[in-house]
Design an enzyme around this catalytic site. Sequence first.
Site, PDB file in Angstrom:
ATOM      1  N   ARG A 275       0.846  -1.177   0.000  1.00 53.54           N
ATOM      2  CA  ARG A 275       0.000   0.000   0.000  1.00 53.54           C
ATOM      3  C   ARG A 275       0.885   1.231   0.000  1.00 53.54           C
ATOM      4  NH1 ARG A 275       2.355   2.114   3.616  1.00 53.54           N
ATOM      5  NH2 ARG A 275       0.805   3.783   3.528  1.00 53.54           N
ATOM      6  N   GLY A 276       0.219   2.355  -0.286  1.00 49.26           N
ATOM      7  CA  GLY A 276       0.971   3.597  -0.467  1.00 49.26           C
ATOM      8  C   GLY A 276       0.999   3.908  -1.954  1.00 49.26           C
ATOM      9  N   ALA A 277       0.571   5.085  -2.341  1.00 46.91           N
ATOM     10  CA  ALA A 277       0.373   5.384  -3.759  1.00 46.91           C
ATOM     11  C   ALA A 277       1.535   4.972  -4.669  1.00 46.91           C
ATOM     12  CB  ALA A 277       0.038   6.876  -3.915  1.00 46.91           C
TER      13      ALA A 277
ATOM     14  N   ARG B 212      -7.909  -0.772  -6.689  1.00 54.04           N
ATOM     15  CA  ARG B 212      -8.209   0.307  -5.735  1.00 54.04           C
ATOM     16  C   ARG B 212      -8.468   1.589  -6.540  1.00 54.04           C
ATOM     17  NH1 ARG B 212      -4.327   1.091  -0.687  1.00 54.04           N
ATOM     18  NH2 ARG B 212      -6.227   2.020   0.179  1.00 54.04           N
TER      19      ARG B 212
ATOM     20  N   GLN C   8      -1.876   2.253   9.908  1.00 55.10           N
ATOM     21  CA  GLN C   8      -0.608   2.412   9.202  1.00 55.10           C
ATOM     22  C   GLN C   8       0.394   3.238  10.018  1.00 55.10           C
ATOM     23  OE1 GLN C   8      -3.646   2.864   7.844  1.00 55.10           O
ATOM     24  NE2 GLN C   8      -3.709   2.414   5.643  1.00 55.10           N
TER      25      GLN C   8
ATOM     26  N   ASP D 143      -2.535  10.733  -2.107  1.00 59.74           N
ATOM     27  CA  ASP D 143      -2.903   9.685  -3.056  1.00 59.74           C
ATOM     28  C   ASP D 143      -3.389  10.260  -4.375  1.00 59.74           C
ATOM     29  OD1 ASP D 143      -3.314   8.602  -0.147  1.00 59.74           O
ATOM     30  OD2 ASP D 143      -2.950   6.871  -1.451  1.00 59.74           O
TER      31      ASP D 143
ATOM     32  N   ASN E 171      -6.010  12.070   0.781  1.00 62.74           N
ATOM     33  CA  ASN E 171      -5.034  11.326   1.554  1.00 62.74           C
ATOM     34  C   ASN E 171      -5.784  10.508   2.580  1.00 62.74           C
ATOM     35  OD1 ASN E 171      -2.154  10.778   2.010  1.00 62.74           O
ATOM     36  ND2 ASN E 171      -2.495  11.716   4.031  1.00 62.74           N
ATOM     37  N   LYS E 172      -5.039   9.745   3.373  1.00 68.46           N
ATOM     38  CA  LYS E 172      -5.645   8.855   4.347  1.00 68.46           C
ATOM     39  C   LYS E 172      -6.710   9.543   5.191  1.00 68.46           C
ATOM     40  CE  LYS E 172      -5.161   5.529   4.434  1.00 68.46           C
ATOM     41  NZ  LYS E 172      -6.048   4.699   3.613  1.00 68.46           N
TER      42      LYS E 172
HETATM   43  C1  LIG Z   1       3.421   7.785  -0.176  1.00 72.03           C
HETATM   44  S1  LIG Z   1       1.762   7.580  -0.518  1.00 72.03           S
HETATM   45  C2  LIG Z   1       1.141   7.026   1.002  1.00 72.03           C
HETATM   46  C3  LIG Z   1      -0.327   7.287   1.143  1.00 72.03           C
HETATM   47  O1  LIG Z   1      -1.079   6.098   0.841  1.00 72.03           O
HETATM   48  C4  LIG Z   1      -1.758   5.730   2.016  1.00 72.03           C
HETATM   49  O2  LIG Z   1      -2.985   5.094   1.784  1.00 72.03           O
HETATM   50  P1  LIG Z   1      -3.062   3.466   1.900  1.00 72.03           P
HETATM   51  O3  LIG Z   1      -2.272   3.082   3.124  1.00 72.03           O
HETATM   52  O4  LIG Z   1      -4.546   3.192   2.019  1.00 72.03           O
HETATM   53  O5  LIG Z   1      -2.474   2.964   0.609  1.00 72.03           O
HETATM   54  C5  LIG Z   1      -1.970   7.031   2.737  1.00 72.03           C
HETATM   55  O6  LIG Z   1      -3.000   7.794   2.158  1.00 72.03           O
HETATM   56  C6  LIG Z   1      -0.621   7.666   2.550  1.00 72.03           C
HETATM   57  O7  LIG Z   1      -0.553   9.030   2.760  1.00 72.03           O
END
Ligand SMILES: CSC[C@H]1O[C@H](OP(=O)(O)O)[C@H](O)[C@@H]1O
Length: 351
Positions: free
Chosen positions: A51-53, A94, A199, A240, A250-251
């Site tokens: 996960r993480g963009a 996603r 996270q 994101d 974002n989250k």
């Molecule tokens: C460096 S992008 C990280 C970004 O992605 C996370 O979402 P997820 O854990 O659901 O993929 C979160 O929004 C972070 O800021």
Amino acid sequence: MTVAEKWVPSVRYRGDHLLILDQQQLPHHTVYLNVTSIGHVWDTISKLKVRGAPAIGITAAFGLALWSNTVKEDDLSIFLSKLKEQRDYLASSRPTAVNLFWAIDRVAAAAQSATSVDDAKKRIESEALHIQEEDENTCRKIGEYALSLLQDGDAVMTICNAGAIATSKYGTALAPFHLAKEKGWTLSVYANETRPVLQGSRLTAWELQANDIDVTLITDNMAAHTLKTKNIKAVIVGCDRVAANGDTANKIGTFGLALQARALGIPFYVACPLSTLDLVTASGSDIPIEERPEEEVTHINGVRIAPEGIKVFNPAFDVTPAEYISAIITEKGIIKGNYTNELPKLKEEHK
Ligand SMILES: CSC[C@H]1O[C@H](OP(=O)(O)O)[C@H](O)[C@@H]1O
């Protein structure tokens, strides 16, 4: 030891398989999944095992390479048509992080100029590897620009994990903390645990502690009090998708953090690779917000913490309006407002 000195990418391409760090098992277990099919890639993205963009984009790009290496097809047009189907399949994993679509479209585009199926396969693999390689320097540049906004000894708050494991290395929002460590600075990081998937407590606390970076874990409802009482100099978050007017997805919890920072006169920064800028999306109201399974809210580690049958709303992201964002920090420079005009110029200068 710093990330620059010792780093193992969370996603590694091996031609006929990927090795993917299972982020759902951190911090207790460091497990690399042996991913051998595009369906398995889809599953690891959808279930937040990766996960993480940026990491999602990198993984999906390698998913197309993995698929193309298995295809027995000599007709180029048929191959490219099947590639489009696989691109669309991965795009369904996603909806919010634009890097997913940016990466698979970039790989698919690279294949269009092929003269044979073998040539297309080579171009797909090469482009996917380039995406991962480029991201490392991108994140380091974001870290350098972010550090220019901070001073040795500052306390900074963040949410979720926009760290090294969410990218190819260094992270975006966490990049300045890794680079500060290299410089011998001491930055204090306050990490929101980031319910419901945690996270922050599971990943950011783990990543920063493992690199001897001062980190304090708080629950999300402690953010306002912490901002007010712990002399926090800035809030830095990942993203994101940034719309053309600067509205940022974002989250979940980021928007609330931005409101709190504004109320307390604390700068609120978004760390954003150009690949996360989505100028086709006009504003935040047009960004699709992923809603995830209710079990993420009603259970922790498989233990039910809410009554059976309770209604649940589980948006994985929220949108922070551009007016609450003090600056957007990219690998090509820092934009401080006037995003509608400045973001297209930045993207155009560096496309
Ligand atoms: C460096 S992008 C990280 C970004 O992605 C996370 O979402 P997820 O854990 O659901 O993929 C979160 O929004 C972070 O800021």
